[in-house]
Design an enzyme around this catalytic site. Structure first.
Site, PDB file in Angstrom:
ATOM      1  N   CYS A   1      15.515  -7.651   1.844  1.00  0.00           N
ATOM      2  CA  CYS A   1      15.009  -7.696   3.216  1.00  0.00           C
ATOM      3  C   CYS A   1      15.614  -6.637   4.133  1.00  0.00           C
ATOM      4  CB  CYS A   1      15.253  -9.076   3.809  1.00  0.00           C
ATOM      5  SG  CYS A   1      14.587 -10.400   2.791  1.00  0.00           S
TER       6      CYS A   1
ATOM      7  N   HIS B   1      18.128  -9.907  12.921  1.00  0.00           N
ATOM      8  CA  HIS B   1      17.356 -10.108  11.693  1.00  0.00           C
ATOM      9  C   HIS B   1      16.541 -11.397  11.851  1.00  0.00           C
ATOM     10  CE1 HIS B   1      16.384  -9.503   7.515  1.00  0.00           C
ATOM     11  NE2 HIS B   1      16.812 -10.713   7.194  1.00  0.00           N
TER      12      HIS B   1
ATOM     13  N   HIS C   1       8.293 -12.724   8.508  1.00  0.00           N
ATOM     14  CA  HIS C   1       9.319 -11.909   7.854  1.00  0.00           C
ATOM     15  C   HIS C   1       8.649 -10.961   6.860  1.00  0.00           C
ATOM     16  CE1 HIS C   1      12.819 -10.467   6.031  1.00  0.00           C
ATOM     17  NE2 HIS C   1      13.455 -11.579   5.719  1.00  0.00           N
TER      18      HIS C   1
END
Length: 639
Positions: free
Chosen positions: A196, A331, A371
Site C-alpha cells: 500500500c 494513510h 483504499h
C-alpha cells in the site's frame, strides 16, 4: 577566490542540490473512483465532500454468490465480507491503436498497463509537454504496482491457449517499461511493489533520481485494478475489509478498509528546471523518507515509532521543523488497529508542544475514494497538491463519533469535517503511507512559487488548436473544452490557454484551429466545430474508414520573393511571439558579420535610411529570408 576554491564551492553546491533541491509537480493525470479524471473536477469533488465508493460492479465477479450476509458467514472460507468499494468504469475499454498496440497484443495487456498509458499521456498534456518531445531523452519512470488479478485470470488458460504477449502483458516490470518504450524515455525505469505504500515509495525514488541527475524529468505514481475476487476473499479471512466498503478513518465504526482501484501519474522536475522552462508548478516536494517497521507486533501490524522516525526524517530532508507543517494527509486505512497507531505517531511528531488553539489538521482521501492500495499514496499527494494550490482544507468523510481508542483529549490534532481555509502561514502538508508488509514512506509538500505567465499579457488574437487521431476523438475533445469553458474551470488567460494547445500537445491529422480575440469567440468557434463534427458523424459514410494511426502529411512553406518587402514587416509578430523573436534574432546574429549592420534594425526601420537599404538586393534577400524563416518557425511552434 582561487580556482581550487571555486571548484570546491561548485562541488558543495552540487551536493546540496542533490540532497535538498525541491522537486516540482508540473503535471498530473489520474483516474479515481467517482468519475474523477481532471484536477479541477477532483478538487470540486473533494471540496463538496463527495464519495466515490459504491457497490461492487456485477461484471467483476459473482458478487451475490460470494457475499457473506453477516460476520458469521464471512468467516466461512471462500466468502467475501463486503459488497462495496471504489471502482472505475470501463476498465475493459482501451484505445490500443492510439498507443500503437496491435489488437492481438492488446487482448493480453493487463488493465494496469492500459491505465498507466492513459494517465501518463494525460499528465504530460496537463503539464503542457508534448509527449513526443520526450523521445530519446533522459526521462525516468517510477511506478508503484502490486495487484496480480489479471495474471490470476491468465493462469486459468490451458497450455495450448498461452500466447507470447502474455509475458509482457502481465509482468509488473513491463507496466513501467511499456511507458518508457512508448514515450522513448531512456532514464531509470522501475516498477515498485511495497504493497500500500508503493506509489509513495516510487515518488521518493523519483525525487532521488532527479536530484542525482539520473533523469531530467520523471513520471511517478501508481496503479491498482480490482477485477478478481481472490484478494477480496483473502482479506475477508484476515478481517481487513469494512462491511460497507468504506474507510471510516478515526471513527468508532472503523471496521476495516474498503478496497478501491485507480491510477495516478505525476510529472516531476527539479525546481530550477521547471522555473527555467516556464512550467506551471502545482506544488513542491520538499523532502521524503522511507523505512521498514522492523520487529513490530506482527508482520502486518504497523509500528508507531517507525512512522514517527520516517516523518522526522522527511522533515530533515526538507530542512524543516515539525512546527512548519500544519496539515497531515494520513494513510488512514480505517482499521481499529492502524488508526490509533498512526494518529499517535502524528501527535508525537506534530502535535507535541502545539497549543490547543493551533492543532495539526489530519485527514485522509481514503474516506472519499476507498483504499487504492498501490495507488493510495499518489492519491494522497494529488489531494495534498490541490489543497495547497487552492489554499483549502477539504473535509474528511465518515467521521461521526471519534474512535474511543484514540486519546483525543491528550492530543493537539483535529479532523476536519467541513471545508475550511488553509491555516495562516506557509502552506505545507506531510503525506504518510505504509504497507502491510511494513514499508513506510512520508513525503512533505509545500505550496508552489508564483508561476510566470506562459504567453505574457498580450491582448492580440491567439491561435487555438485542437487535434486528434480520429474525428470521433476530435469531437470528444471539442466537447471537453466546451464543458470546461462553460463550467468556469478554464481560469487561465486566453493567451495561456491557446499557447498550451499549441506547444503543450502532440499534434495529429484531424484538426480544428481558429484565431480568437475573446473567450466568447472561442466558445462560439467550439460550438460551431461541435455542430459540424456531429453532422459529419451522422452523415452516411462516403469514403473508406479513416486510419487513426496514419501519419500527418508532410508540409512545405512557399513564400513570395523580392518586391514584397516593406519597412516594419514582422514587427508585430516579433513583439508577440517568442518563437518568431528567437528565430529572427538567430538570423540577425548570423548575418551581422556579413552585412556589418543589424538586418532586424533595417527591417523594423531602426537603421538610418532603412527604406533605401531594404530596396537593395544585398539587404532585401536576407531580410525576406529572415522574415520567412521566422514565420516558418512560428507556424511549427503552433504544431
Amino acid at each position: 577566490m582561487s580556482q581550487a576554491d571555486i571548484r570546491q564551492q561548485q562541488l558543495l553546491d552540487k551536493l546540496l542540490r542533490e540532497k535538498y533541491e525541491p522537486i516540482a509537480i508540473v503535471g498530473m493525470g489520474f483516474r479515481f473512483p467517482g468519475g474523477n479524471d481532471t484536477p479541477a473536477g477532483f478538487a470540486e469533488f473533494l471540496r463538496e465532500g463527495r464519495s466515490g465508493t459504491g457497490p461492487i460492479p456485477p461484471d467483476r465477479w459473482d458478487v451475490a454468490g460470494l457475499a457473506a450476509s453477516d460476520d458469521a458467514e464471512a468467516s466461512i472460507r471462500g466468502r467475501i465480507r463486503t459488497q462495496g468499494g471504489g471502482f472505475l468504469d470501463g476498465i475493459d475499454q482501451f484505445d490500443a491503436r492510439f498507443f500503437n498496440i496491435a489488437p492481438k497484443e492488446a487482448n493480453y495487456i493487463d488493465p494496469h498497463h492500459r491505465l498507466l498509458l492513459e494517465c501518463a499521456w494525460r499528465a504530460l498534456e496537463h503539464a503542457n509537454i508534448d509527449p513526443h518531445s520526450l523521445k530519446d531523452g533522459d526521462g525516468g519512470v517510477y511506478i508503484g504496482i502490486a495487484c496480480v488479478d489479471y495474471t490470476i485470470e491468465v493462469e486459468a488458460l490451458r497450455y495450448d491457449e498461452l500466447d507470447g504477449h502474455i509475458g509482457t502483458g502481465t509482468s509488473h516490470s513491463s507496466a513501467a517499461g511499456r511507458l518508457s518504450y512508448f514515450l522513448g524515455l531512456r532514464g531509470p525505469c522501475i516498477a515498485m511493489d511495497t504493497a500500500c505504500s508503493s506509489s509513495l515509495v516510487s515518488t521518493h525514488l523519483a525525487m532521488q533520481g532527479l536530484r542525482r541527475g539520473e533523469c531530467g524529468i520523471a513520471l511517478a505514481g501508481g496503479v491498482n485494478v480490482v477485477h478478481h475476487p481472490r484478494h477480496h476473499i483473502i482479506f475477508s479471512q484476515a478481517n481487513m475489509l469494512a462491511r460497507d466498503g468504506r474507510c471510516k478513518t478515526f471513527d468508532e465504526r472503523a471496521d476495516g478498509y474498503g478496497r478501491s482501484e485507480g491510477a495516478g501519474i505525476l510529472v516531476l522536475k527539479r525546481l530550477s528546471d521547471a522555473l527555467r522552462d516556464g512550467n506551471e508548478i502545482m506544488a513542491l516536494l520538499r523532502g521524503s523518507a522511507i523505512a521498514q517497521d522492523g520487529a513490530s507486533a506482527g508482520l502486518t501490524v504497523p509500528s508507531g515509532p517507525a512512522q514517527e522516525m520516517v516523518m522526522r526524517r522527511a522533515l530533515t530532508s526538507a530542512m524543516l521543523k515539525a512546527g512548519d507543517v500544519n496539515v497531515v494527509e494520513a494513510h488512514g486505512t480505517g482499521t481499529p488497529l492502524g488508526d490509533p497507531i498512526e494518529m499517535s505517531a502524528v501527535q508525537a511528531v506534530f502535535g507535541a508542544g502545539r497549543a490547543a488553539t493551533d492543532p495539526v489538521i489530519v485527514g485522509s482521501v481514503k474516506t472519499n475514494l476507498g483504499h487504492m492500495e498501490a495507488a493510495a499514496g499518489v492519491g494522497g499527494i494529488i489531494k495534498a497538491a490541490l489543497q495547497l494550490q487552492h489554499g483549502e482544507v477539504y473535509p474528511h468523510l465518515n467521521f461521526e463519533t471519534p474512535s474511543p481508542q484514540i486519546p483525543w483529549a491528550r492530543m493537539s490534532v483535529q479532523v476536519p469535517t467541513t471545508r475550511r481555509e488553509w491555516p495562516a502561514g506557509p502552506r505545507r502538508v506531510m503525506v504518510n503511507s505504509f504497507g502491510f508488509s511494513g514499508i513506510i514512506a512520508a513525503i512533505l509538500l509545500e505550496q508552489a512559487p508564483q508561476r510566470p505567465s506562459l504567453a505574457g499579457t498580450d491582448n492580440g488574437p491567439a491561435l487555438f488548436v485542437l487535434s486528434a487521431r480520429s474525428k470521433a476523438a476530435l469531437r470528444g475533445l471539442v466537447q471537453q473544452h466546451l464543458l470546461r469553458l462553460a463550467g468556469g474551470q478554464a481560469t487561465e488567460s486566453l493567451a495561456d490557454l491557446c499557447r498550451a494547445t499549441q506547444v503543450g500537445r502532440a499534434h495529429f491529422v484531424h484538426r480544428v484551429a481558429k484565431a480568437v480575440r475573446t473567450r466568447e469567440d472561442l466558445v462560439a468557434f467550439l460550438e460551431r466545430s461541435a455542430r459540424e463534427l456531429d453532422a459529419e458523424a451522422a452523415a452516411p459514410a462516403s469514403s473508406p474508414a479513416e486510419s487513426p494511426g496514419r501519419q500527418a502529411p508532410r508540409v512545405a512553406f512557399l513564400f513570395s520573393g523580392q518586391g514584397s518587402q516593406s519597412v516594419g514587416m514582422g514587427q508585430g509578430l516579433y513583439r508577440r511571439f517568442p518563437a518568431f523573436r528567437e528565430a529572427l534574432d538567430a538570423c540577425d546574429t548570423g548575418l551581422q558579420p556579413l552585412l556589418n549592420r543589424s538586418i532586424r534594425a533595417v527591417m523594423f526601420g531602426d537603421e538610418p535610411q532603412a527604406e533605401a537599404l531594404l530596396k537593395q538586393t544585398a539587404f532585401t534577400q536576407p531580410a525576406l529570408f529572415a522574415l520567412e524563416y521566422a514565420t516558418a518557425q512560428l507556424w511549427r511552434s503552433f504544431g
